[in-house]
Design a protein around this motif. Sequence first.
Motif, PDB file in Angstrom:
ATOM      1  N   GLN A  12     -31.679 -14.870 -41.468  1.00  0.00           N
ATOM      2  CA  GLN A  12     -31.041 -16.177 -41.340  1.00  0.00           C
ATOM      3  C   GLN A  12     -29.925 -16.158 -40.303  1.00  0.00           C
ATOM      4  O   GLN A  12     -29.752 -17.115 -39.539  1.00  0.00           O
ATOM      5  CB  GLN A  12     -30.487 -16.632 -42.703  1.00  0.00           C
ATOM      6  CG  GLN A  12     -30.170 -18.119 -42.776  1.00  0.00           C
ATOM      7  CD  GLN A  12     -31.372 -18.992 -42.410  1.00  0.00           C
ATOM      8  OE1 GLN A  12     -32.464 -18.801 -42.943  1.00  0.00           O
ATOM      9  NE2 GLN A  12     -31.182 -19.919 -41.475  1.00  0.00           N
TER      10      GLN A  12
ATOM     11  N   ASN B  86     -26.373 -21.041 -54.547  1.00  0.00           N
ATOM     12  CA  ASN B  86     -27.232 -20.366 -53.549  1.00  0.00           C
ATOM     13  C   ASN B  86     -28.424 -19.679 -54.206  1.00  0.00           C
ATOM     14  O   ASN B  86     -28.789 -18.552 -53.866  1.00  0.00           O
ATOM     15  CB  ASN B  86     -26.428 -19.338 -52.739  1.00  0.00           C
ATOM     16  CG  ASN B  86     -25.387 -19.993 -51.861  1.00  0.00           C
ATOM     17  OD1 ASN B  86     -25.643 -21.048 -51.273  1.00  0.00           O
ATOM     18  ND2 ASN B  86     -24.214 -19.405 -51.787  1.00  0.00           N
ATOM     19  N   LEU B  87     -29.015 -20.399 -55.184  1.00  0.00           N
ATOM     20  CA  LEU B  87     -30.188 -19.883 -55.880  1.00  0.00           C
ATOM     21  C   LEU B  87     -31.376 -20.796 -55.672  1.00  0.00           C
ATOM     22  O   LEU B  87     -31.217 -22.016 -55.503  1.00  0.00           O
ATOM     23  CB  LEU B  87     -29.905 -19.785 -57.385  1.00  0.00           C
ATOM     24  CG  LEU B  87     -29.075 -18.599 -57.877  1.00  0.00           C
ATOM     25  CD1 LEU B  87     -28.775 -18.774 -59.350  1.00  0.00           C
ATOM     26  CD2 LEU B  87     -29.801 -17.284 -57.645  1.00  0.00           C
ATOM     27  N   ARG B  88     -32.566 -20.197 -55.672  1.00  0.00           N
ATOM     28  CA  ARG B  88     -33.801 -20.975 -55.648  1.00  0.00           C
ATOM     29  C   ARG B  88     -34.643 -20.571 -56.850  1.00  0.00           C
ATOM     30  O   ARG B  88     -34.614 -19.419 -57.278  1.00  0.00           O
ATOM     31  CB  ARG B  88     -34.604 -20.704 -54.365  1.00  0.00           C
ATOM     32  CG  ARG B  88     -33.952 -21.257 -53.111  1.00  0.00           C
ATOM     33  CD  ARG B  88     -34.791 -21.000 -51.865  1.00  0.00           C
ATOM     34  NE  ARG B  88     -34.965 -19.577 -51.613  1.00  0.00           N
ATOM     35  CZ  ARG B  88     -36.115 -18.925 -51.716  1.00  0.00           C
ATOM     36  NH1 ARG B  88     -37.222 -19.563 -52.084  1.00  0.00           N
ATOM     37  NH2 ARG B  88     -36.195 -17.633 -51.452  1.00  0.00           N
TER      38      ARG B  88
ATOM     39  N   ARG C  36     -26.382  -9.393 -48.625  1.00  0.00           N
ATOM     40  CA  ARG C  36     -27.415  -9.962 -47.761  1.00  0.00           C
ATOM     41  C   ARG C  36     -28.826  -9.790 -48.331  1.00  0.00           C
ATOM     42  O   ARG C  36     -29.777 -10.332 -47.783  1.00  0.00           O
ATOM     43  CB  ARG C  36     -27.344  -9.324 -46.370  1.00  0.00           C
ATOM     44  CG  ARG C  36     -26.044  -9.610 -45.640  1.00  0.00           C
ATOM     45  CD  ARG C  36     -26.136  -9.191 -44.185  1.00  0.00           C
ATOM     46  NE  ARG C  36     -26.314  -7.766 -44.043  1.00  0.00           N
ATOM     47  CZ  ARG C  36     -25.316  -6.908 -43.905  1.00  0.00           C
ATOM     48  NH1 ARG C  36     -24.082  -7.325 -43.895  1.00  0.00           N
ATOM     49  NH2 ARG C  36     -25.547  -5.615 -43.774  1.00  0.00           N
TER      50      ARG C  36
ATOM     51  N   HIS D 253     -39.500 -13.769 -49.019  1.00  0.00           N
ATOM     52  CA  HIS D 253     -38.127 -13.332 -49.250  1.00  0.00           C
ATOM     53  C   HIS D 253     -37.907 -13.049 -50.724  1.00  0.00           C
ATOM     54  O   HIS D 253     -38.397 -13.774 -51.590  1.00  0.00           O
ATOM     55  CB  HIS D 253     -37.131 -14.400 -48.791  1.00  0.00           C
ATOM     56  CG  HIS D 253     -37.197 -14.658 -47.316  1.00  0.00           C
ATOM     57  ND1 HIS D 253     -37.364 -13.656 -46.402  1.00  0.00           N
ATOM     58  CD2 HIS D 253     -37.127 -15.817 -46.604  1.00  0.00           C
ATOM     59  CE1 HIS D 253     -37.386 -14.177 -45.181  1.00  0.00           C
ATOM     60  NE2 HIS D 253     -37.248 -15.489 -45.286  1.00  0.00           N
ATOM     61  N   GLY D 254     -37.133 -12.044 -50.993  1.00  0.00           N
ATOM     62  CA  GLY D 254     -36.823 -11.693 -52.371  1.00  0.00           C
ATOM     63  C   GLY D 254     -37.787 -10.655 -52.914  1.00  0.00           C
ATOM     64  O   GLY D 254     -38.984 -10.695 -52.633  1.00  0.00           O
TER      65      GLY D 254
ATOM     66  N   GLN E  44     -32.005 -10.267 -50.893  1.00  0.00           N
ATOM     67  CA  GLN E  44     -32.558 -11.345 -51.699  1.00  0.00           C
ATOM     68  C   GLN E  44     -33.408 -10.722 -52.808  1.00  0.00           C
ATOM     69  O   GLN E  44     -34.436 -10.111 -52.533  1.00  0.00           O
ATOM     70  CB  GLN E  44     -33.425 -12.273 -50.825  1.00  0.00           C
ATOM     71  CG  GLN E  44     -32.625 -13.089 -49.821  1.00  0.00           C
ATOM     72  CD  GLN E  44     -31.842 -14.206 -50.496  1.00  0.00           C
ATOM     73  OE1 GLN E  44     -32.401 -15.012 -51.229  1.00  0.00           O
ATOM     74  NE2 GLN E  44     -30.548 -14.260 -50.227  1.00  0.00           N
TER      75      GLN E  44
ATOM     76  N   LYS F  42     -38.221 -19.838 -57.888  1.00  0.00           N
ATOM     77  CA  LYS F  42     -39.528 -19.559 -57.285  1.00  0.00           C
ATOM     78  C   LYS F  42     -40.655 -20.112 -58.164  1.00  0.00           C
ATOM     79  O   LYS F  42     -41.658 -20.595 -57.652  1.00  0.00           O
ATOM     80  CB  LYS F  42     -39.716 -18.042 -57.113  1.00  0.00           C
ATOM     81  CG  LYS F  42     -38.718 -17.391 -56.187  1.00  0.00           C
ATOM     82  CD  LYS F  42     -39.075 -17.562 -54.738  1.00  0.00           C
ATOM     83  CE  LYS F  42     -40.200 -16.649 -54.324  1.00  0.00           C
ATOM     84  NZ  LYS F  42     -40.465 -16.704 -52.871  1.00  0.00           N
TER      85      LYS F  42
ATOM     86  N   ALA G  31     -34.489 -16.596 -57.336  1.00  0.00           N
ATOM     87  CA  ALA G  31     -34.431 -15.866 -56.063  1.00  0.00           C
ATOM     88  C   ALA G  31     -33.068 -16.106 -55.444  1.00  0.00           C
ATOM     89  O   ALA G  31     -32.620 -17.251 -55.345  1.00  0.00           O
ATOM     90  CB  ALA G  31     -35.528 -16.335 -55.119  1.00  0.00           C
ATOM     91  N   GLY G  32     -32.414 -15.019 -55.044  1.00  0.00           N
ATOM     92  CA  GLY G  32     -31.091 -15.153 -54.432  1.00  0.00           C
ATOM     93  C   GLY G  32     -30.414 -13.809 -54.329  1.00  0.00           C
ATOM     94  O   GLY G  32     -30.990 -12.765 -54.652  1.00  0.00           O
ATOM     95  N   GLY G  33     -29.154 -13.839 -53.892  1.00  0.00           N
ATOM     96  CA  GLY G  33     -28.383 -12.611 -53.802  1.00  0.00           C
ATOM     97  C   GLY G  33     -28.066 -12.051 -55.176  1.00  0.00           C
ATOM     98  O   GLY G  33     -28.078 -12.786 -56.161  1.00  0.00           O
TER      99      GLY G  33
END
Length: 653
Positions: free
Chosen positions: A508, A606-608, A577, A560-561, A579, A610, A637-639
């Motif tokens: 990113q 800052n989460l998704r 950084r 990602h993740g 995922q 999935k 999914a996220g940090g």
Amino acid sequence: MNSGFTDILLLLAIAVVLVWAFRRVKLPAILAYLTAGIIAGPDVMAWIADPDEYHFVAELGVVLLLFSLGLEFSLPKMIAMRAHVFGLGAGQVFLCTAAFAGLGMLFVSDWSAAFIIGCTLALSSTAVVIKQLGESSQLTSRKGQMTVAVLLFQDIAVVPMLIVIPLLASNGEVSLWESLGYALLKGTGVVLVLMAIGKWVLPHVFREIAKLRTDELFVLATLLVALVAGGMTHLFGLSMALGAFLAGMMLGESKYKHQLEADIRPFRDILMGLFFITVGMQLDLTVFIANIHWIILIVLAVGLIKLVVVRLLAGAMHERAEDAWGSGLMLFQMGEFGFVLSSLALTFGLLEPQVASVLVGVGVFGMALTPLAIQQCKPIVGRILGAQEAEQQSSVPTPQDEKSRVLILGFGRVGQTIARFLTNEGIDYLAIDHDPKRVQEAVAGGSKVFFGNAIRRDILRAVHADEAELIIISFADDERALDVLKAIRNVNEHAEIIVRSRDDVRLQQMMNAGATQVVPDTLEASLMLVSQILSRSGIPIRRILSRLDQARRSHYGEMHGFYPGETTDMDPEKLDRLQFLHAVALPENAFGCGKKLVDLALDDLNLRIKSVRRGEQEFVEVHGDFTLQADDVVLLAGGPRAIEAGESYLLNG
């Protein structure tokens, strides 16, 4: 409680605390062990009154270190290195011994004492240097192999030195040459026996052990082989470490090489730590502080002389200046065998106690500086080369108002592969690389490549980067790639820029900095593997290509993740950084139950999401009006920190 047990407990405690503290500030663990030894030694806390009680056990760490080193050097490789071992190594020992003995005569009146000082200072630390070379991944480099060759000859040279010291004290009562000849005969015999056993017996032994598939037996056999080999050479007057190295070298050609190395690593590292602690214990702080100015001066003088000697000898053998200076720098310190020689000379009355204490101080101080010197080897050598490097680079072709439609920045293996395909399709390209040797080789082979640092604007202007239509950043150094990307975007806003990356950690950031497409090595390797699997599973090639194209167009969005495991690199610098994927099961009383995703506003964390699994049903694409229910399994999914916060929020609010 037994006092010996208490001493060991305190020693382990201080070692654990110091290693943790030193690693937190990015200092080598060796410095922590040396400091622990000084603190636990007789001059500070006096937890260990007699360091010699632990010295034999600690020496086993050096034995296992040399055994693992031997696994890296097969017999053909050692035969190929014979010029370095008996040329560079012998030259270094003889010249440095003579130089230091000559200087020693300025401080001691007896030539025997001066000779012992010369022998002691000529040797370098096998334990420290090889450990640091391994940790810094320089063991297989050219300068690393030259350094190992010198250290191996030094280990061999210790034998006649140990024989000579008692003979010097005997005032000619025993024949020197007769003793040395007898030692050489014994040494040759035991080496031949060890090599024969290693080549024809040990592979069969380990084959039978491997058939039983018992890890404990394999570990025990590995330790037994290393210690028996060391014991045999010690019995015949040679170094234990040399015997272990020979055994490892013989097994280095077997298919059990990697398993053997993995088995002994834990024992080796623990015992090596104990070895460095015992080295620290030998330091007489009173003498060290009183003579600190002399000790610093001697360390600098010894380092400078060794540096020049190795540089001249390696230069005579037509080695690169960079490797010659680097090898000399790595060998600047006094070694652990120096302690043995000075202690033996003290026992026979050939050295004054004050001189022997100063030599120990020189050894410990030099060892403490060695990890830092090896870590900073490249920049230090760069400063030494100075004008030489500038002169070398002036002979390398640099861009002079060159222009091309495709610009390749970095001409390593990936850059060269790209260039070959472009050439086959008749597409003109221009490449830049900052490795002068690679540029010279490539130009000689007919490639259109120039020397230069792609981050410099004058270089970018010289290759008309402002007019290039397509620019490829092909080196897998993400931080440098980001800097180059920003520099290019300052001069060219319209070009398509394809950036190679190791993984998707900075994907990113690179996209935000102006990359048109980022190609992470790990994700592309996954796509290629998937394409092969789908193809062999009967999926039409058109659908496979469509899937791959979709993944790339979405900047690998679905890839990602990943689920972390015990072996996942949790480096604090990378952690923010990364995922991760994490499944959260919602019990009946969870805060998220009965709430819509739009109300939960997980995006703020800052989460998704999935997917959501509900019994046998899985919802892959969930939107804001989706309502969570009890027993749902939500895949986040996220940090790492965002996932922790998200899980807590879904469960507790």
